[in-house]
Design an enzyme around this catalytic site. Structure first.
Site, PDB file in Angstrom:
ATOM      1  N   LEU A 273       5.636  21.727  -8.318  1.00 49.27           N
ATOM      2  CA  LEU A 273       4.856  22.538  -7.391  1.00 49.27           C
ATOM      3  C   LEU A 273       4.032  21.668  -6.448  1.00 49.27           C
ATOM      4  O   LEU A 273       3.608  20.564  -6.807  1.00 49.27           O
ATOM      5  CB  LEU A 273       3.900  23.460  -8.161  1.00 49.27           C
ATOM      6  CG  LEU A 273       4.544  24.512  -9.057  1.00 49.27           C
ATOM      7  CD1 LEU A 273       3.474  25.211  -9.873  1.00 49.27           C
ATOM      8  CD2 LEU A 273       5.343  25.517  -8.235  1.00 49.27           C
TER       9      LEU A 273
ATOM     10  N   GLY B 159       0.821  -1.211   0.000  1.00 53.30           N
ATOM     11  CA  GLY B 159       0.000   0.000   0.000  1.00 53.30           C
ATOM     12  C   GLY B 159       0.845   1.247   0.000  1.00 53.30           C
ATOM     13  O   GLY B 159       2.056   1.225  -0.269  1.00 53.30           O
ATOM     14  N   ASP B 160       0.212   2.371   0.337  1.00 57.38           N
ATOM     15  CA  ASP B 160       0.908   3.656   0.332  1.00 57.38           C
ATOM     16  C   ASP B 160       1.996   3.725   1.399  1.00 57.38           C
ATOM     17  O   ASP B 160       3.022   4.376   1.200  1.00 57.38           O
ATOM     18  CB  ASP B 160      -0.096   4.788   0.533  1.00 57.38           C
ATOM     19  CG  ASP B 160      -1.018   4.962  -0.670  1.00 57.38           C
ATOM     20  OD1 ASP B 160      -0.504   5.072  -1.786  1.00 57.38           O
ATOM     21  OD2 ASP B 160      -2.249   4.985  -0.477  1.00 57.38           O
ATOM     22  N   GLY B 161       1.788   3.057   2.536  1.00 60.23           N
ATOM     23  CA  GLY B 161       2.812   3.042   3.575  1.00 60.23           C
ATOM     24  C   GLY B 161       4.060   2.312   3.132  1.00 60.23           C
ATOM     25  O   GLY B 161       5.190   2.764   3.367  1.00 60.23           O
TER      26      GLY B 161
ATOM     27  N   LEU C 189       4.981   1.882   0.017  1.00 55.91           N
ATOM     28  CA  LEU C 189       5.575   2.726  -1.020  1.00 55.91           C
ATOM     29  C   LEU C 189       6.396   3.844  -0.398  1.00 55.91           C
ATOM     30  O   LEU C 189       7.508   4.144  -0.854  1.00 55.91           O
ATOM     31  CB  LEU C 189       4.480   3.299  -1.912  1.00 55.91           C
ATOM     32  CG  LEU C 189       4.916   4.305  -2.973  1.00 55.91           C
ATOM     33  CD1 LEU C 189       5.913   3.686  -3.937  1.00 55.91           C
ATOM     34  CD2 LEU C 189       3.705   4.856  -3.713  1.00 55.91           C
TER      35      LEU C 189
ATOM     36  N   GLU D 192       1.648   8.008   6.956  1.00 49.37           N
ATOM     37  CA  GLU D 192       2.458   7.524   8.067  1.00 49.37           C
ATOM     38  C   GLU D 192       2.847   8.695   8.968  1.00 49.37           C
ATOM     39  O   GLU D 192       3.443   9.672   8.507  1.00 49.37           O
ATOM     40  CB  GLU D 192       3.722   6.819   7.552  1.00 49.37           C
ATOM     41  CG  GLU D 192       3.445   5.703   6.557  1.00 49.37           C
ATOM     42  CD  GLU D 192       2.576   4.612   7.134  1.00 49.37           C
ATOM     43  OE1 GLU D 192       2.901   4.105   8.229  1.00 49.37           O
ATOM     44  OE2 GLU D 192       1.565   4.254   6.497  1.00 49.37           O
TER      45      GLU D 192
END
Length: 276
Positions: free
Chosen positions: A214, A59-61, A63, A269
């Site tokens: 940006l 998941g995003d954690g 990654l 996180e």
């Protein structure tokens, strides 16, 4: 191409690594690492800096840990993403298919592009590719447990927000963009976005571009319950950027201090509540 796969075996609805490993054999990896505890993915990534391709399977954690292993290790490897987690928000921004086989095909196709990497300097240095947020969202992340993710799936983010709502409070915040003069605002929340989505697909920064250099910055000032309810509905469908209930800016750099200190997260996180 030397390939290292880093798998979180308990990401999302996964139970163990063996069935997934069999499906990933098509990637012809040289090294296959399975995480057992927080920090493992970052360590595995930093140890594989001589590889050509590092694939985050989780998941995003997961990654975020792989990204930090690459950044802190000075690694020049390409990064591949297999979205196996609960939210998979950065994969949405990248346009990675939800299905594992299709995501594998995308990696095999080998199309590489450059993206922005964001550095956070507080009491420690961390990097992120998707979103960092502080204030109320930090409290939400504090309530969000692995058990809640496994039980509720993508709805876990709404469940943790409901649990944290009683702790909603304002923060006296100083915000400076691109080294300009700081402004003081009473805020509930600060969102600093490179990617577009949070919390399992909510378009918090629907116009963000991960290649423009940006940050898309969404500041949510203190508001009454009725205004917040309307704003929440707008955020869910990505129609909030023109709302008078928020402050929206773009910048290359942002500095934040607050009283009390906001709890900030990077890619979901928690990292602390020091000035950043």
């Amino acid at each position: 191409m030397r390939t290292c796969v880093i798998l979180n075996p308990v990401a999302g609805a996964l139970k163990n690594a063996d069935p997934i490993r069999e499906r990933l054999e098509r990637l012809k990896f040289e090294r296959f690492c399975v995480t057992e505890q927080p920090g493992d993915a970052e360590k595995f990534a930093s140890e594989a800096c001589n590889f050509d391709l590092l694939i985050s399977a989780g998941g995003d954690g997961t990654l975020n840990e792989v990204v930090n292993g690459i950044a802190h290790g000075g690694c020049n490897a390409a990064l591949g993403v297999l979205p196996l987690g609960t939210g998979n928000d950065f994969a949405r921004t990248l346009g990675v298919p939800n299905g594992l086989e299709a995501a594998i095909e995308q990696i095999i196709a080998g199309q590489i592009r450059e993206i922005d990497l964001v550095r956070v300097t507080s009491d420690q240095v961390r990097y992120f590719v998707n979103v960092s947020s502080g204030g109320f969202s930090g409290v939400v992340d504090e309530k969000l447990t692995p058990e809640m993710k496994r039980t509720w799936g993508p709805l876990a983010y709404l469940r943790s927000a409901a649990a944290a709502f009683s702790e909603l409070r304002g923060y006296a915040t100083r915000v400076a963009l691109d080294d300009a003069e700081a402004h003081e605002l009473d805020l509930y929340n600060v969102v600093i976005a490179n990617g577009r989505y949070v919390a399992g697909g909510i378009p918090i920064a629907p116009e963000a571009d991960i290649t423009d250099g940006l940050l898309d910055i969404v500041l949510i000032p203190e508001r009454g319950p009725a205004d917040l309810a309307i704003l929440a509905a707008q955020i869910l469908i990505g129609k909030h950027l023109s709302s008078d209930a928020i402050v929206f800016q773009r910048a290359r750099k942002i500095s934040i201090t607050s009283r009390p200190g906001m709890w900030f997260n990077v890619d979901g996180e928690l990292i602390g509540n020091e000035p950043a």
